[in-house]
Design an enzyme around this catalytic site. Structure first.
Site: not given
Length: 302
Positions: A177, A226
């Site tokens: 990420r 998320c």
């Protein structure tokens, strides 16, 4: 912020830019949260350096907006204008096992288009919302894959050098990420090298991923995916769930009953509501597990 300088407004069409005054970013983000500002839609990459020089010379602060799917924007009148790439036609060009993709292209449609041309590898991204550019910036991944594995070139505007550059894939760091792109770099296009695979086989993988998402994520609600990154060797969602926090809310900002790392806008949540909820959860997790959760969602405070 408003562009009220007539000289700037007059110069925009020549740069291939459309001005949309008073745009609500709540309409442009998957969370449905965000204040109001002027939106500059960029229709040709070549005009970007001159556009940024024009804005900087006139003291107009700006930010780059992709698909708005991993973003929490502040409330009220925003203190900067927003730049966004317009979608071109075509969005994807196939050449053998290579796919040349515009950064403004929809990620899901790109995965499907490549699959129909017998190019796989990205099945796990089929349900991830947003644009290819956003996926690049965050090194989006799911179910054991990440987009960075397939990147061979990236075309981008580098604010530091004030010019458009092309980087090879091995010049870019792709981590969980996270990438080595600067915050003010603007993704323009990417060349992907994808494994050849029969469409029927890819489609079977896509169906499996879709079923997993439908069973575990609040797909019908406004969310930014998320909220927190998973700590090494742990799951942010599992920790939040173990604390019994599903359903916890601040106003219309709410932790999903289906997935504890998805925070949803259950009505007309404000950025303040969502940030308060995020801070509360971080504090509770830290107290219970001695873990500092990091944001996966990008926050633009006004």
């Amino acid at each position: 912020m408003r562009i009220d300088n007539p000289k700037i407004a007059a110069a925009l069409p020549e740069l291939g830019v459309e001005l949309r005054s008073g745009s609500a970013l709540s309409d442009l983000t998957s969370l449905g949260i965000g204040g109001t500002t002027d939106l500059l839609r960029i229709k040709k990459h070549e005009g970007i350096p001159d556009l940024l020089n024009l804005l900087d010379a006139n003291g107009v602060p700006h930010r780059f907006l992709g698909g708005g799917s991993n973003l929490l924007v502040g409330d009220g009148e925003l203190p900067w204008v927003v730049l966004q790439l317009a979608k071109p036609e075509p969005e994807v060009v196939i050449d053998g096992t290579f796919a040349q993709v515009d950064a403004a292209a929809d990620l899901g449609r790109t995965v499907t288009f490549c699959a129909k041309n017998d190019l796989g590898g990205m099945e796990g991204l089929i349900g991830v919302p947003g644009t290819v550019g956003g996926a690049l910036r965050m090194n989006a991944g799911a179910y054991g894959m990440q987009i960075g594995s397939y990147v061979r070139e990236v075309k981008l505007y580098r604010a530091a050098g004030r010019k458009i550059e092309i980087l090879r894939g091995d010049q870019i760091s792709f981590e969980y990420r996270h990438t080595s792109f600067a915050p003010d770099d603007m993704m323009l296009a990417v060349k992907l090298e994808l494994p050849s695979k029969p469409f029927k086989e890819i489609l079977a993988g896509i169906r499996i991923c879709n079923e997993k998402r439908r069973s575990s994520q609040p797909l019908g609600q406004k969310s930014a995916g998320c909220i927190f990154k998973n700590p090494p060797g742990a799951s942010a969602g599992r920790m939040i769930d173990e604390l019994g926090l599903k359903g916890l809310n601040v106003g219309d900002a709410r932790i999903s009953d289906r997935h504890a790392n998805f925070f949803v806008n259950a009505g007309s949540a404000s950025a303040k509501d969502m940030l308060t909820l995020i801070a509360d959860v971080r504090e509770r997790v830290h107290k219970a597990f001695d873990v500092e959760l990091e944001h996966e969602v990008v926050v633009w405070n006004a």
